[in-house]
Write a protein that holds these residues in place. Structure first.
Motif, PDB file in Angstrom:
ATOM      1  N   LEU A 231      15.661  -2.520   0.649  1.00  0.00           N
ATOM      2  CA  LEU A 231      16.209  -3.692  -0.029  1.00  0.00           C
ATOM      3  C   LEU A 231      17.055  -4.568   0.886  1.00  0.00           C
ATOM      4  N   ASP A 232      17.717  -3.982   1.872  1.00  0.00           N
ATOM      5  CA  ASP A 232      18.503  -4.783   2.814  1.00  0.00           C
ATOM      6  C   ASP A 232      17.588  -5.727   3.593  1.00  0.00           C
ATOM      7  N   GLU A 233      16.479  -5.194   4.082  1.00  0.00           N
ATOM      8  CA  GLU A 233      15.513  -6.018   4.809  1.00  0.00           C
ATOM      9  C   GLU A 233      14.862  -7.038   3.868  1.00  0.00           C
ATOM     10  N   ALA A 234      14.530  -6.627   2.664  1.00  0.00           N
ATOM     11  CA  ALA A 234      13.919  -7.540   1.692  1.00  0.00           C
ATOM     12  C   ALA A 234      14.862  -8.699   1.387  1.00  0.00           C
ATOM     13  N   ARG A 235      16.138  -8.413   1.242  1.00  0.00           N
ATOM     14  CA  ARG A 235      17.128  -9.466   0.960  1.00  0.00           C
ATOM     15  C   ARG A 235      17.117 -10.519   2.070  1.00  0.00           C
ATOM     16  N   LYS A 236      17.102 -10.076   3.306  1.00  0.00           N
ATOM     17  CA  LYS A 236      17.102 -11.016   4.438  1.00  0.00           C
ATOM     18  C   LYS A 236      15.852 -11.886   4.433  1.00  0.00           C
ATOM     19  N   LEU A 237      14.708 -11.270   4.206  1.00  0.00           N
ATOM     20  CA  LEU A 237      13.450 -12.014   4.201  1.00  0.00           C
ATOM     21  C   LEU A 237      13.385 -13.013   3.049  1.00  0.00           C
ATOM     22  N   ILE A 238      13.828 -12.595   1.872  1.00  0.00           N
ATOM     23  CA  ILE A 238      13.792 -13.481   0.705  1.00  0.00           C
ATOM     24  C   ILE A 238      14.766 -14.641   0.884  1.00  0.00           C
ATOM     25  N   THR A 239      15.929 -14.374   1.454  1.00  0.00           N
ATOM     26  CA  THR A 239      16.896 -15.443   1.693  1.00  0.00           C
ATOM     27  C   THR A 239      16.350 -16.453   2.700  1.00  0.00           C
ATOM     28  N   ALA A 240      15.719 -15.960   3.776  1.00  0.00           N
ATOM     29  CA  ALA A 240      15.115 -16.865   4.757  1.00  0.00           C
ATOM     30  C   ALA A 240      14.000 -17.687   4.110  1.00  0.00           C
ATOM     31  N   LEU A 241      13.190 -17.043   3.293  1.00  0.00           N
ATOM     32  CA  LEU A 241      12.116 -17.732   2.582  1.00  0.00           C
ATOM     33  C   LEU A 241      12.680 -18.806   1.662  1.00  0.00           C
ATOM     34  N   ALA A 242      13.727 -18.490   0.927  1.00  0.00           N
ATOM     35  CA  ALA A 242      14.337 -19.457   0.007  1.00  0.00           C
ATOM     36  C   ALA A 242      14.867 -20.669   0.762  1.00  0.00           C
ATOM     37  N   GLY A 243      15.495 -20.431   1.903  1.00  0.00           N
ATOM     38  CA  GLY A 243      16.006 -21.543   2.703  1.00  0.00           C
ATOM     39  C   GLY A 243      14.876 -22.435   3.183  1.00  0.00           C
ATOM     40  N   LEU A 244      13.800 -21.829   3.659  1.00  0.00           N
ATOM     41  CA  LEU A 244      12.660 -22.604   4.154  1.00  0.00           C
ATOM     42  C   LEU A 244      12.000 -23.387   3.032  1.00  0.00           C
ATOM     43  N   VAL A 245      11.715 -22.738   1.921  1.00  0.00           N
ATOM     44  CA  VAL A 245      11.038 -23.403   0.807  1.00  0.00           C
ATOM     45  C   VAL A 245      11.899 -24.541   0.261  1.00  0.00           C
ATOM     46  N   THR A 246      13.179 -24.300   0.101  1.00  0.00           N
ATOM     47  CA  THR A 246      14.083 -25.325  -0.433  1.00  0.00           C
ATOM     48  C   THR A 246      14.179 -26.520   0.505  1.00  0.00           C
ATOM     49  N   ALA A 247      14.297 -26.250   1.806  1.00  0.00           N
ATOM     50  CA  ALA A 247      14.412 -27.341   2.775  1.00  0.00           C
ATOM     51  C   ALA A 247      13.094 -28.101   2.939  1.00  0.00           C
ATOM     52  N   ALA A 248      11.976 -27.394   2.875  1.00  0.00           N
ATOM     53  CA  ALA A 248      10.680 -28.026   3.125  1.00  0.00           C
ATOM     54  C   ALA A 248      10.116 -28.744   1.908  1.00  0.00           C
TER      55      ALA A 248
ATOM     56  N   GLU B 175       0.794  -1.219   0.000  1.00  0.00           N
ATOM     57  CA  GLU B 175       0.000   0.000   0.000  1.00  0.00           C
ATOM     58  C   GLU B 175       0.834   1.281   0.000  1.00  0.00           C
ATOM     59  N   ASN B 176       1.865   1.350   0.823  1.00  0.00           N
ATOM     60  CA  ASN B 176       2.675   2.572   0.917  1.00  0.00           C
ATOM     61  C   ASN B 176       3.743   2.685  -0.164  1.00  0.00           C
ATOM     62  N   GLY B 177       3.845   1.692  -1.001  1.00  0.00           N
ATOM     63  CA  GLY B 177       4.788   1.733  -2.123  1.00  0.00           C
ATOM     64  C   GLY B 177       6.227   1.968  -1.692  1.00  0.00           C
ATOM     65  N   GLU B 178       6.880   2.862  -2.384  1.00  0.00           N
ATOM     66  CA  GLU B 178       8.307   3.089  -2.157  1.00  0.00           C
ATOM     67  C   GLU B 178       8.628   3.671  -0.789  1.00  0.00           C
ATOM     68  N   ALA B 179       7.629   4.143  -0.073  1.00  0.00           N
ATOM     69  CA  ALA B 179       7.870   4.648   1.280  1.00  0.00           C
ATOM     70  C   ALA B 179       8.373   3.531   2.193  1.00  0.00           C
ATOM     71  N   ASP B 180       8.018   2.292   1.896  1.00  0.00           N
ATOM     72  CA  ASP B 180       8.441   1.142   2.693  1.00  0.00           C
ATOM     73  C   ASP B 180       9.629   0.403   2.081  1.00  0.00           C
TER      74      ASP B 180
END
Length: 138
Positions: A72-89, A64-69
């Motif tokens: 990329l540093d935080e997004a990288r961490k979340l995507i990496t954690a997601l990739a690890g979980l999806v790959t392992a599961a 909703e808030n677009g570019e205000a939120d």
């Protein structure tokens, strides 16, 4: 020190709703509690991945808030954690459950590349150490 960790013995029914409830769902009353022992692992994994995907989308400026939120540093961490979980599961939950999770992950990885002023080399983006290089289909 306070413990803000949710109770390990209960999970709200709506925690696995994934946004499919209609506008009248709030009128139904407070969320019922489910015993965590009764919740299948695939459902818990799905819920966690949806939360990670949603948080990553927000940090990519796709909410909703677009570019205000945009963070990329935080997004990288979340995507990496997601990739690890999806790959392992994936081998444990089966392809019928893993395929949509992989698709969502891939979409976020591509969105990250598009949002970056200096995109990572293929194979170096968030989570790509778990998934391999991600390319746009074309």
């Amino acid at each position: 020190m306070t413990d803000n960790t949710p109770s390990a013995s209960a999970i709200p029914d709506d925690a696995t709703d994934h946004g499919t409830a209609g506008p009248d769902s709030a009128a139904a009353g407070p969320a019922e509690q489910r015993d965590l022992a009764d919740v299948p692992a695939v459902e818990v994994i799905g819920t966690v991945t949806v939360h990670l995907m949603s948080a990553a989308a927000v940090k990519l400026g796709l909410a909703e808030n677009g570019e205000a939120d945009l963070d990329l540093d935080e997004a990288r961490k979340l995507i990496t954690a997601l990739a690890g979980l999806v790959t392992a599961a994936a081998p444990e939950i089966g392809s019928q459950h893993a395929a949509p999770l992989r698709d969502g992950l891939r979409t976020l990885q591509l969105a990250f590349r598009e949002a970056s002023h200096y995109p990572d080399e293929p194979g170096q983006g968030p989570g790509e150490k778990f998934t391999g290089a991600v390319y746009a289909r074309g």
